[in-house]
Design a protein around this motif. Structure first.
Motif, mmCIF file in Angstrom:
data_model
loop_
_atom_site.group_PDB
_atom_site.id
_atom_site.type_symbol
_atom_site.label_atom_id
_atom_site.label_comp_id
_atom_site.label_asym_id
_atom_site.label_seq_id
_atom_site.Cartn_x
_atom_site.Cartn_y
_atom_site.Cartn_z
ATOM 1 N N VAL A 238 6.203 -6.247 1.875
ATOM 2 C CA VAL A 238 6.098 -5.186 0.865
ATOM 3 C C VAL A 238 4.869 -4.322 1.119
ATOM 4 C CG1 VAL A 238 5.757 -4.726 -1.590
ATOM 5 C CG2 VAL A 238 7.379 -6.490 -0.871
ATOM 6 N N ALA A 239 3.743 -4.975 1.426
ATOM 7 C CA ALA A 239 2.526 -4.217 1.719
ATOM 8 C C ALA A 239 2.711 -3.353 2.961
ATOM 9 C CB ALA A 239 1.356 -5.180 1.905
ATOM 10 N N LYS A 240 3.393 -3.879 3.963
ATOM 11 C CA LYS A 240 3.614 -3.119 5.201
ATOM 12 C C LYS A 240 4.458 -1.879 4.949
ATOM 13 C CE LYS A 240 6.562 -4.570 8.209
ATOM 14 N NZ LYS A 240 7.276 -5.392 9.222
ATOM 15 N N ASN A 241 5.337 -1.940 3.936
ATOM 16 C CA ASN A 241 6.206 -0.816 3.637
ATOM 17 C C ASN A 241 5.428 0.404 3.147
ATOM 18 O OD1 ASN A 241 8.962 0.196 3.382
ATOM 19 N ND2 ASN A 241 8.593 0.196 1.172
ATOM 20 N N TYR A 242 4.218 0.169 2.636
ATOM 21 C CA TYR A 242 3.399 1.270 2.128
ATOM 22 C C TYR A 242 2.429 1.796 3.183
ATOM 23 C CZ TYR A 242 5.169 0.165 -2.511
ATOM 24 O OH TYR A 242 5.993 -0.047 -3.596
ATOM 25 N N MET A 243 2.492 1.244 4.374
ATOM 26 C CA MET A 243 1.626 1.700 5.458
ATOM 27 C C MET A 243 2.419 2.585 6.417
ATOM 28 S SD MET A 243 -1.162 0.298 4.594
ATOM 29 C CE MET A 243 -1.651 -0.987 3.412
ATOM 30 N N ALA A 244 1.716 3.502 7.043
ATOM 31 C CA ALA A 244 2.357 4.348 8.051
ATOM 32 C C ALA A 244 2.787 3.490 9.235
ATOM 33 C CB ALA A 244 1.405 5.448 8.505
ATOM 34 N N THR A 245 4.009 3.730 9.710
ATOM 35 C CA THR A 245 4.519 2.953 10.834
ATOM 36 C C THR A 245 3.617 3.126 12.054
ATOM 37 O OG1 THR A 245 6.758 3.282 10.020
ATOM 38 C CG2 THR A 245 6.534 2.508 12.271
ATOM 39 N N CYS A 246 3.290 1.982 12.664
ATOM 40 C CA CYS A 246 2.448 1.926 13.862
ATOM 41 C C CYS A 246 0.974 2.225 13.582
ATOM 42 C CB CYS A 246 2.958 2.866 14.959
ATOM 43 S SG CYS A 246 4.514 2.310 15.699
ATOM 44 N N SER A 247 0.585 2.323 12.312
ATOM 45 C CA SER A 247 -0.841 2.452 12.005
ATOM 46 C C SER A 247 -1.532 1.113 12.218
ATOM 47 C CB SER A 247 -1.020 2.915 10.559
ATOM 48 O OG SER A 247 -0.547 1.920 9.662
ATOM 49 N N ILE A 248 -2.858 1.124 12.153
ATOM 50 C CA ILE A 248 -3.614 -0.107 12.382
ATOM 51 C C ILE A 248 -3.249 -1.162 11.348
ATOM 52 C CG2 ILE A 248 -5.922 -1.123 12.405
ATOM 53 C CD1 ILE A 248 -6.975 1.474 13.548
ATOM 54 N N TRP A 249 -3.197 -0.752 10.078
ATOM 55 C CA TRP A 249 -2.879 -1.719 9.022
ATOM 56 C C TRP A 249 -1.436 -2.213 9.119
ATOM 57 C CZ3 TRP A 249 -6.025 -4.537 6.449
ATOM 58 C CH2 TRP A 249 -7.314 -4.089 6.180
ATOM 59 N N TYR A 250 -0.547 -1.386 9.642
ATOM 60 C CA TYR A 250 0.836 -1.807 9.846
ATOM 61 C C TYR A 250 0.894 -3.001 10.784
ATOM 62 C CZ TYR A 250 5.709 -1.544 11.471
ATOM 63 O OH TYR A 250 7.002 -1.839 11.814
ATOM 64 N N TRP A 251 0.169 -2.924 11.894
ATOM 65 C CA TRP A 251 0.183 -4.025 12.855
ATOM 66 C C TRP A 251 -0.659 -5.202 12.393
ATOM 67 C CZ3 TRP A 251 4.113 -3.810 15.714
ATOM 68 C CH2 TRP A 251 4.599 -2.598 16.193
ATOM 69 N N VAL A 252 -1.712 -4.937 11.617
ATOM 70 C CA VAL A 252 -2.511 -6.044 11.068
ATOM 71 C C VAL A 252 -1.660 -6.907 10.137
ATOM 72 C CG1 VAL A 252 -4.420 -6.598 9.491
ATOM 73 C CG2 VAL A 252 -4.765 -4.933 11.322
#
Length: 470
Positions: free
Chosen positions: A271-285
């Protein structure tokens, strides 16, 4: 161990192809010494293997209207869910072709929809199995220690598989599917024959024992043995199989709590990943944070098994403890099963079922345990696909309910058959049959789609997940 090395080889080929294509995408042809015509051809070939300006994939969602397509699809889906719940494979090999060829969904949406049906069938099957005892031991039919070892790695694999579902082209998915399913179905079929022969020998020994007791003098029989001793070991051991107990007493709540923790942790991360830009740093974290969660719980169970504090009780030879390298292989195969489940939209039971049988787990326990693990992995896949907007909700709700009730019917029928025939090998034969049918149906659909794309000169390469739009 042959199946395991085949699986490793398949994954190695896939990773090699993906790496080669990714590397090819970054090459420049400016300094090439090839002629202009050849350079132009190479550019077209590289472009066909990786698209750099977004995605050319388009979802096809047919309207939900009553007609022959949805009626026929429901009929096939009902029987697929019933047989899939018996073998512990989920039935995705039936669902995906049905959704693609009959109802009219595109292949990737069909994979997501099939996960909804697998989840519905798994939930009802698990509910039925929670009340049942092991066929020969005083323990639940679900081996919770075995699930605790496999399921966290399975869910990690599902997350990887969902990403691969977006990236991988259909032709590569078809190749991996055919190789993997043919190997596992063959292994399961050979195991079914072996189990059938053992059951036949056990039945002959039981008949001989009953004949000897029948002709035993009455006085000698009464003096020599009590009624409980006259019963064979097989008859005594099979007694718990027909016995249903309270769910509260038959469930290992500590193990279920750990499994629920893994599921909730993965859900929060998704769910948290869904609010991050795809391929951003936080997405991969957030993606990488799934590794310590799954590996931590699996290692907790693995250390207990190595030290002898915990045992996989459902194995026929309870004294045979697992070694560290064996546990590593089983965890790796758990990840592989999850990748297959997320990538192909089928149940991870296609790998877990044969794996559990190779461990010496009885067929009823192998099916129930694989389905229990699939309930967690399939529900996580449904959440991930929902967040990616990969399926229409009304269709998903209808087909999930259909699979739910179909699995209940399948469980009741197979229990009656086992009680009537006294052969649990029926489950293993159904398992191998479902995997083989999945290889034929999914492989046939994949080959057909690939041929059509080649004829139409359509894009057949890898998708760029960073530019993917649901």
């Amino acid at each position: 161990m042959g199946m395991k090395w085949h699986v490793v080889a398949v994954l190695g080929v896939a990773c090699t192809v993906a790496a080669a294509v990714a590397a090819d995408r970054g090459l420049s042809f400016a300094g090439a010494v090839a002629p202009p015509e050849e350079a132009s051809y190479l550019r077209k070939l590289a472009s066909s293997l990786w698209q750099s300006d977004g995605t050319a994939y388009h979802h096809v969602w047919p309207p939900m209207k009553l007609g022959w397509k949805i009626v026929l699809g429901s009929f096939i889906g009902f029987f697929g869910a019933a047989f899939g719940s018996i073998g512990g494979v989920g039935g995705g090999g039936i669902f995906v072709p049905m959704l693609t060829l009959i109802i009219g969904f595109d292949p990737k949406s069909s994979a997501a929809m099939s996960k909804c049906m697998i989840m519905g069938a798994a939930v009802s099957t698990v509910y039925c199995n929670l009340k049942l005892k092991h066929p020969t031991l005083d323990m639940p039919v679900i081996d919770y220690d075995l699930v605790l070892l496999i399921q966290p790695m399975l869910m990690l694999g599902v997350s990887i598989g969902v990403i691969c579902n977006v990236i991988f082209p259909d032709w590569l998915v078809t190749v991996l599917l055919i190789i993997l399913f043919i190997v596992t179905s063959t292994k399961a079929f050979l195991k079914a024959i072996e189990t059938w022969k053992k059951e036949t020998e056990a039945a002959k020994q039981s008949e001989q024992t009953s004949e000897e007791q029948e002709y035993m003098p009455l006085s000698a029989g009464l003096d020599a043995a009590s009624p409980s001793e006259i019963l064979s070991d097989h008859d005594r051991n099979e007694t718990p199989s027909d016995k249903e107990v309270s769910i509260w007493k038959n469930v290992y709540w500590k193990e279920v709590g750990l499994l629920a923790f893994v599921w909730v942790a993965f859900l929060v991360l998704q769910v948290a990943k869904n609010y991050m830009a795809t391929c951003s740093i936080w997405y991969w974290v957030l993606n990488l944070l799934q590794i310590p969660v799954s590996v931590g719980v699996a290692m907790y169970e693995a250390v207990g098994l190595v030290q002898g504090r915990r045992v996989i009780s459902s194995k026929r030879n309870e004294q045979n403890s697992l070694r560290a390298h064996q546990l590593f292989v089983y965890c790796f195969l758990g990840v592989t099963a999850g990748v297959v489940a997320g990538l192909l939209g089928v149940g991870g039971g296609s790998i877990m079922g044969p794996l559990f049988l190779e461990l010496g787990v009885p067929p009823q326990v192998a099916s129930a345990t694989a389905t229990f693990a699939m309930m967690f992995s399939s529900s996580m896949s449904v959440v991930e696909y929902y967040l990616l907007n990969r399926f229409p909700v009304p269709y998903a709700v209808y087909l999930t309910i259909l699979a739910f009730f179909a699995a209940i019917v399948g469980q009741r029928v197979v229990r009656k058959l086992i009680d009537l025939l006294g052969r649990a090998s029926i489950i293993v034969f159904i398992l191998s049959f479902m995997i083989f049918i999945s290889a034929l149906s999914l492989g046939g659909v994949g080959i057909s789609n690939t041929i059509h794309k080649i004829e139409r000169h359509e894009y057949m390469g890898f998708e760029n997940i960073c530019k993917y739009e649901a």
